[in-house]
Design a protein around this motif. Structure first.
Motif, PDB file in Angstrom:
ATOM      1  N   LYS A 167      20.965  22.553  16.573  1.00 50.06           N
ATOM      2  CA  LYS A 167      21.585  21.387  17.152  1.00 50.06           C
ATOM      3  C   LYS A 167      22.144  20.472  16.018  1.00 50.06           C
ATOM      4  O   LYS A 167      22.894  19.915  16.110  1.00 50.06           O
ATOM      5  CB  LYS A 167      20.852  20.977  18.188  1.00 50.06           C
ATOM      6  CG  LYS A 167      20.518  21.534  19.604  1.00 50.06           C
ATOM      7  CD  LYS A 167      19.674  20.723  20.478  1.00 50.06           C
ATOM      8  CE  LYS A 167      19.593  21.454  21.664  1.00 50.06           C
ATOM      9  NZ  LYS A 167      18.704  20.649  22.653  1.00 50.06           N
ATOM     10  N   PHE A 168      21.402  20.278  14.824  1.00 50.72           N
ATOM     11  CA  PHE A 168      21.720  19.504  13.679  1.00 50.72           C
ATOM     12  C   PHE A 168      23.003  20.137  13.228  1.00 50.72           C
ATOM     13  O   PHE A 168      24.112  19.518  12.927  1.00 50.72           O
ATOM     14  CB  PHE A 168      20.715  19.605  12.741  1.00 50.72           C
ATOM     15  CG  PHE A 168      21.135  18.730  11.366  1.00 50.72           C
ATOM     16  CD1 PHE A 168      21.085  17.398  11.331  1.00 50.72           C
ATOM     17  CD2 PHE A 168      21.417  19.614  10.377  1.00 50.72           C
ATOM     18  CE1 PHE A 168      21.592  16.752  10.269  1.00 50.72           C
ATOM     19  CE2 PHE A 168      21.895  18.899   9.186  1.00 50.72           C
ATOM     20  CZ  PHE A 168      22.031  17.697   8.982  1.00 50.72           C
ATOM     21  N   ALA A 169      22.916  21.430  12.953  1.00 48.48           N
ATOM     22  CA  ALA A 169      24.210  22.236  12.396  1.00 48.48           C
ATOM     23  C   ALA A 169      25.481  22.141  13.525  1.00 48.48           C
ATOM     24  O   ALA A 169      26.428  21.847  12.755  1.00 48.48           O
ATOM     25  CB  ALA A 169      23.946  23.726  12.091  1.00 48.48           C
ATOM     26  N   ALA A 170      25.015  22.000  14.729  1.00 48.47           N
ATOM     27  CA  ALA A 170      26.433  22.066  15.711  1.00 48.47           C
ATOM     28  C   ALA A 170      27.170  20.459  15.514  1.00 48.47           C
ATOM     29  O   ALA A 170      27.766  20.226  16.041  1.00 48.47           O
ATOM     30  CB  ALA A 170      26.040  22.402  16.834  1.00 48.47           C
ATOM     31  N   SER A 171      26.006  19.679  15.103  1.00 50.52           N
ATOM     32  CA  SER A 171      26.532  18.149  15.462  1.00 50.52           C
ATOM     33  C   SER A 171      27.048  17.770  13.882  1.00 50.52           C
ATOM     34  O   SER A 171      27.448  16.440  13.878  1.00 50.52           O
ATOM     35  CB  SER A 171      25.183  17.327  15.649  1.00 50.52           C
ATOM     36  OG  SER A 171      24.812  17.892  16.710  1.00 50.52           O
ATOM     37  N   LEU A 172      27.323  18.599  12.789  1.00 54.96           N
ATOM     38  CA  LEU A 172      27.898  17.826  11.738  1.00 54.96           C
ATOM     39  C   LEU A 172      29.096  17.051  11.682  1.00 54.96           C
ATOM     40  O   LEU A 172      29.624  16.323  10.965  1.00 54.96           O
ATOM     41  CB  LEU A 172      27.794  19.134  10.594  1.00 54.96           C
ATOM     42  CG  LEU A 172      26.510  19.770  10.349  1.00 54.96           C
ATOM     43  CD1 LEU A 172      26.996  20.976   9.406  1.00 54.96           C
ATOM     44  CD2 LEU A 172      25.704  18.639   9.565  1.00 54.96           C
ATOM     45  N   PHE A 173      30.273  17.753  12.494  1.00 55.10           N
ATOM     46  CA  PHE A 173      31.498  17.062  12.806  1.00 55.10           C
ATOM     47  C   PHE A 173      31.598  16.598  14.379  1.00 55.10           C
ATOM     48  O   PHE A 173      31.273  17.366  15.119  1.00 55.10           O
ATOM     49  CB  PHE A 173      32.721  18.079  12.573  1.00 55.10           C
ATOM     50  CG  PHE A 173      32.930  17.812  10.749  1.00 55.10           C
ATOM     51  CD1 PHE A 173      34.158  17.415  10.556  1.00 55.10           C
ATOM     52  CD2 PHE A 173      32.185  18.593   9.800  1.00 55.10           C
ATOM     53  CE1 PHE A 173      34.654  17.129   9.424  1.00 55.10           C
ATOM     54  CE2 PHE A 173      32.540  18.594   8.625  1.00 55.10           C
ATOM     55  CZ  PHE A 173      33.611  17.787   8.401  1.00 55.10           C
ATOM     56  N   LEU A 174      32.363  15.294  14.461  1.00 56.24           N
ATOM     57  CA  LEU A 174      32.574  14.915  15.780  1.00 56.24           C
ATOM     58  C   LEU A 174      34.266  14.701  15.779  1.00 56.24           C
ATOM     59  O   LEU A 174      34.842  14.833  14.851  1.00 56.24           O
ATOM     60  CB  LEU A 174      31.883  13.620  16.061  1.00 56.24           C
ATOM     61  CG  LEU A 174      30.442  13.667  16.100  1.00 56.24           C
ATOM     62  CD1 LEU A 174      29.945  12.426  15.981  1.00 56.24           C
ATOM     63  CD2 LEU A 174      29.925  14.550  17.158  1.00 56.24           C
ATOM     64  N   LEU A 175      34.474  14.572  17.061  1.00 57.42           N
ATOM     65  CA  LEU A 175      35.893  14.060  17.367  1.00 57.42           C
ATOM     66  C   LEU A 175      35.952  12.686  17.671  1.00 57.42           C
ATOM     67  O   LEU A 175      35.198  12.024  18.389  1.00 57.42           O
ATOM     68  CB  LEU A 175      36.614  14.874  18.434  1.00 57.42           C
ATOM     69  CG  LEU A 175      38.363  14.593  18.810  1.00 57.42           C
ATOM     70  CD1 LEU A 175      38.845  15.618  17.973  1.00 57.42           C
ATOM     71  CD2 LEU A 175      38.373  14.717  20.374  1.00 57.42           C
ATOM     72  N   SER A 176      37.022  11.945  16.913  1.00 53.69           N
ATOM     73  CA  SER A 176      37.447  10.660  17.399  1.00 53.69           C
ATOM     74  C   SER A 176      38.707  10.766  18.268  1.00 53.69           C
ATOM     75  O   SER A 176      39.600  11.697  18.032  1.00 53.69           O
ATOM     76  CB  SER A 176      37.745   9.927  16.122  1.00 53.69           C
ATOM     77  OG  SER A 176      38.700  10.040  15.240  1.00 53.69           O
ATOM     78  N   GLY A 177      39.062   9.849  18.865  1.00 47.11           N
ATOM     79  CA  GLY A 177      40.048   9.566  19.640  1.00 47.11           C
ATOM     80  C   GLY A 177      40.004   8.688  21.067  1.00 47.11           C
ATOM     81  O   GLY A 177      38.900   8.158  21.395  1.00 47.11           O
ATOM     82  N   ASP A 178      41.147   8.616  21.505  1.00 47.82           N
ATOM     83  CA  ASP A 178      41.103   7.835  22.886  1.00 47.82           C
ATOM     84  C   ASP A 178      40.883   8.601  23.914  1.00 47.82           C
ATOM     85  O   ASP A 178      41.001   9.918  24.282  1.00 47.82           O
ATOM     86  CB  ASP A 178      42.798   7.045  23.213  1.00 47.82           C
ATOM     87  CG  ASP A 178      43.047   6.152  22.138  1.00 47.82           C
ATOM     88  OD1 ASP A 178      42.055   5.597  21.399  1.00 47.82           O
ATOM     89  OD2 ASP A 178      44.004   5.949  21.757  1.00 47.82           O
ATOM     90  N   GLN A 179      40.552   8.014  25.093  1.00 52.44           N
ATOM     91  CA  GLN A 179      39.810   8.781  26.151  1.00 52.44           C
ATOM     92  C   GLN A 179      40.876   9.629  26.966  1.00 52.44           C
ATOM     93  O   GLN A 179      40.848  10.538  27.284  1.00 52.44           O
ATOM     94  CB  GLN A 179      39.378   7.692  27.251  1.00 52.44           C
ATOM     95  CG  GLN A 179      38.542   8.158  28.281  1.00 52.44           C
ATOM     96  CD  GLN A 179      38.150   7.151  29.496  1.00 52.44           C
ATOM     97  OE1 GLN A 179      38.394   6.127  29.532  1.00 52.44           O
ATOM     98  NE2 GLN A 179      37.116   7.556  30.240  1.00 52.44           N
ATOM     99  N   ASN A 180      42.434   8.832  27.195  1.00 50.37           N
ATOM    100  CA  ASN A 180      43.328   9.304  28.136  1.00 50.37           C
ATOM    101  C   ASN A 180      44.321   9.900  27.292  1.00 50.37           C
ATOM    102  O   ASN A 180      45.454  10.669  27.917  1.00 50.37           O
ATOM    103  CB  ASN A 180      43.860   8.368  28.809  1.00 50.37           C
ATOM    104  CG  ASN A 180      42.703   7.551  29.727  1.00 50.37           C
ATOM    105  OD1 ASN A 180      41.936   8.479  30.115  1.00 50.37           O
ATOM    106  ND2 ASN A 180      42.722   6.287  29.919  1.00 50.37           N
ATOM    107  N   THR A 181      44.355  10.395  25.966  1.00 47.17           N
ATOM    108  CA  THR A 181      45.434  10.736  25.181  1.00 47.17           C
ATOM    109  C   THR A 181      44.775  11.320  23.895  1.00 47.17           C
ATOM    110  O   THR A 181      43.773  10.946  23.337  1.00 47.17           O
ATOM    111  CB  THR A 181      46.303   9.652  24.771  1.00 47.17           C
ATOM    112  OG1 THR A 181      47.387  10.286  24.013  1.00 47.17           O
ATOM    113  CG2 THR A 181      45.896   8.375  24.056  1.00 47.17           C
ATOM    114  N   ASP A 182      45.552  12.400  23.509  1.00 43.99           N
ATOM    115  CA  ASP A 182      44.926  12.871  21.787  1.00 43.99           C
ATOM    116  C   ASP A 182      46.025  12.464  20.815  1.00 43.99           C
ATOM    117  O   ASP A 182      45.862  13.063  19.943  1.00 43.99           O
ATOM    118  CB  ASP A 182      45.387  14.393  22.126  1.00 43.99           C
ATOM    119  CG  ASP A 182      46.702  15.106  22.568  1.00 43.99           C
ATOM    120  OD1 ASP A 182      47.454  14.194  22.488  1.00 43.99           O
ATOM    121  OD2 ASP A 182      46.868  16.323  22.687  1.00 43.99           O
TER     122      ASP A 182
END
Length: 678
Positions: free
Chosen positions: A425-440
């Motif tokens: 689970k640590f390995a899978a959590s190295l990167f995340l996505l930032s951004g708005d809820q309703n648009t990409d």
């Protein structure tokens, strides 16, 4: 003890075939060149209140370098063979339709086995997990209930739901969502008559994650009703920490353990694993409530735990219950991995970079520090000042004499099944996505914590591939190669730890503005294939203060310990593994002589090559040398170090130079030191 049952640590590792493991580690690319990017990230759906970041779909981030080797070691160790040697998760498991153990151990095993198998693309491990998954998916009761019919406890279902959500993300199996929908509809109707109790009552926030996961995919309004019902029936962790009362070591008498109080609210509220899982409660509930106070509750919880029960390895004491700041107290392995998971979720929701600092500290110290190098044996409790691992009585609140042995299931078998989730689970959590809820439109990526990996995802329809190369935490250099399929404007945020006051960042060789420690550095630009980012984290030795004004020595995210000489003594064979006691062969009662105002001036650093076994003592990639004096009055009793003398401490013993090594490489160790009086 017969000499035939005694062995040195070197012989123990040789018996485990660690020396040949490196030959088995794969060197192929993590993805084929033609692989399609994983599915798009699923964001929080209104009326949920979005978090700061979002988890990338599982399979988007794959471990590389030393981290992949660590997962390979796990797959070749107990995690990958547990069902072959431990009946509780073997062929007769109730979660396979048998008559054996039918409570939490099968779900715990599956919760870590699934990400381990799919992150490594390991056919053998996938087949093991698939047997469980297929039985669960094909044996749902007509009313919607899942799992063995021998019990109706909500708690083990909470765990298996986490496993099912991971499996669905990795595979896209269309059976998972309908099964979860039927189960949650059944539970919503059943909870008023059969409410959450004991473990489920105190761990409701873990089910809330699965409820939100399904809502974001189906938009079924009843799921928000279920979320509110879980909150109403679950324990109020936020109130406990808004007025924290458990400031001393909990005793068996206080929780009335011998009067049947083990499952009463007082005992469960002070139980270590429950508190580790509780850390994410506020942030997760804030997705429903929208309350800023709820979202900030995790930081408050961590502050209280650290103030009254904090230990130098990043953990809080809990053996089995909260047990104060003495570094001879223990922390349960289940708590380590659950605390890590809470931090992973809290970091994504709050965007608080300090959660990344603590997550790294646990992952690089406490987690490997309680496992043998080959991961064939583990402890139930680890101690920062761990001078012996034996059957002697220890100062545990309520745990038994086997608690700090290395073995198959010391003290109790929950950790045997549950520790498997930590590294994957640590390995899978190295990167995340930032951004708005309703648009990409404003979507970007976040390097949340650091370890070698590759990322493949899609931003606004454009495939993005990132390669992270590093030997962090052993070295301070991290490099990224950015490879969008076409030039693409997006922000990339980089975690800057609170200790990294002089971190520097370069993009294609050109310096970026000075990064502020304890934040995320944001770089927004049009990225082109082949763009390079280089981060340099200067890693000067520093100190932190602990029990009785003792000090711990840290460098980067690593904590350092004096490695006591180890004599490994086999207690008994346990199928294809064994239980081990570890006895000291060298003195350990040192006070260190460093200048608290300028510790780097008194500490010499020596780097060496990172070996095939990242946390092996014989190839420790960093050593620190420091002056010290023995403190004869500081002794051990019944296998545990006495409480640290109050610092500073006088000593007339000759000054010596001692060597410190990373915490996790020393299975017998001193981590919190008295400070020599000038």
């Amino acid at each position: 003890m017969s000499r035939s049952f005694r062995t040195t640590r070197r012989r123990f590792l040789k018996q485990s075939s660690l020396a040949s493991l490196a030959c088995a580690l794969p060197t192929h690319s993590l993805w084929a060149a033609t692989d399609a990017p994983p599915s798009p990230t699923v964001k929080d759906r209104a009326p949920l209140h979005p978090g700061s970041f979002y988890s990338l779909p599982l399979g988007s981030v794959l471990p590389a370098g030393w981290l992949r080797r660590q997962l390979e070691i796990q797959a070749n160790g107990l995690s990958g063979h547990l069902d072959e040697t431990w009946p509780d998760v073997g062929a007769n498991s109730g979660w396979l339709g048998g008559t054996g153990e039918s409570w939490e151990r099968g779900p715990y095993f599956l919760d870590g086995l699934i990400p381990l198998a799919w992150l490594l693309d390991d056919t053998r491990l996938k087949a093991k997990a698939q047997k469980y998954i297929d039985w669960i998916l094909t044996h749902q009761a007509p009313n919607g209930m899942i799992g063995p019919t021998s019990n109706d406890d909500w708690w083990p279902r909470i765990v298996v739901l986490k496993a099912l959500t991971q499996y669905q993300e990795f595979t896209g199996d269309p059976r998972v969502v309908p099964l979860m929908d039927r189960y949650f509809r059944y539970q919503l109707g059943a909870l008023p008559q059969r409410p959450l109790r004991d473990w489920g009552k105190f761990r409701w926030q873990d089910e809330l994650l699965s409820v939100i996961w399904l809502y974001n995919r189906t938009a079924s309004a009843y799921l928000l009703d279920l979320a509110r019902l879980l909150y109403q029936q679950g324990y109020d962790w936020m109130s406990q920490y808004a007025n924290f009362q458990f400031k001393q070591k909990i005793t068996a008498e206080f929780i009335k353990l011998n009067e049947g109080g083990g499952l009463k609210d007082l005992a469960l509220a002070t139980h270590g694993v429950n508190n580790g899982q509780a850390v994410k409660t506020g942030p997760v509930w804030s997705l429903v409530s929208g309350s800023d106070t709820d979202r900030k509750a995790a930081a408050q919880m961590i502050a209280e735990l650290n103030k009254y029960h904090g230990l130098p390895n990043g953990m809080f004491s809990c053996d089995e219950h909260l047990s104060g700041r003495d570094p001879s107290q223990g922390s349960e392995l289940c708590t380590v991995v659950e605390y890590m998971y809470s931090l992973e979720r809290a970091l994504a929701i709050t965007g608080d970079s300090t959660f990344g600092d603590r997550l790294e500290k646990l992952a690089f110290n406490a987690l490997p520090g309680t496992l043998t190098d080959d991961m064939w044996a583990h402890q139930y409790n680890q101690e920062p000042n761990q001078v012996e691992c034996s059957l002697h009585h220890k100062p545990w609140v309520s745990d038994g004499p086997e608690s700090n042995l290395f073995g198959l299931e010391p003290n109790f078998g929950c950790c045997t099944a549950n520790f498997n989730q930590g590294w994957p689970k640590f390995a899978a959590s190295l990167f995340l996505l930032s951004g708005d809820q309703n648009t990409d439109t404003h979507d970007g990526l976040v390097a949340a914590v650091y370890a070698p990996c590759e990322v493949r995802t899609s931003l606004r329809g454009t495939a993005v591939h990132i390669v992270e190369e590093t030997n962090y935490p052993f070295r301070g250099d991290v490099s990224f190669t950015i490879r969008p399929a076409a030039p693409l404007l997006f922000p990339l945020q980089l975690h800057i730890p609170a200790w990294a006051t002089d971190a520097s960042i370069k993009v294609n060789g050109k310096p970026e503005p000075q990064a502020k420690a304890g934040t995320f550095a944001r770089i927004e630009r049009i990225w082109r294939s082949g763009d390079q980012i280089e981060i340099r984290f200067p890693m000067q030795p520093r100190i932190s203060r602990w029990f009785n004004d003792s000090i711990a020595i840290e460098r980067g995210p690593l904590v350092f310990s004096y490695g006591i000489g180890e004599d490994w003594v086999k207690l008994r064979d346990r199928g294809i593994t064994a239980d081990w006691q570890v006895y000291p062969t060298t003195p350990w009662n040192y006070a260190v002589n460093v200048d608290p105002q300028n510790p780097a001036a008194n500490i010499a650093v020596a780097d060496s090559e990172l070996g095939d076994i990242p946390f092996a003592r014989k190839t420790a990639p960093i050593q620190l040398r420091v002056k010290a004096r023995k403190v004869p009055a500081w002794r051990a009793e019944d296998g545990a170090a006495d409480p640290l003398p109050q610092s500073p401490v006088a000593s007339n013993e000759p000054e010596e130079e001692i060597t410190l090594i990373p915490y996790a490489t020393a299975k017998l160790r001193i981590t919190a030191f008295p400070l020599v009086k000038s």
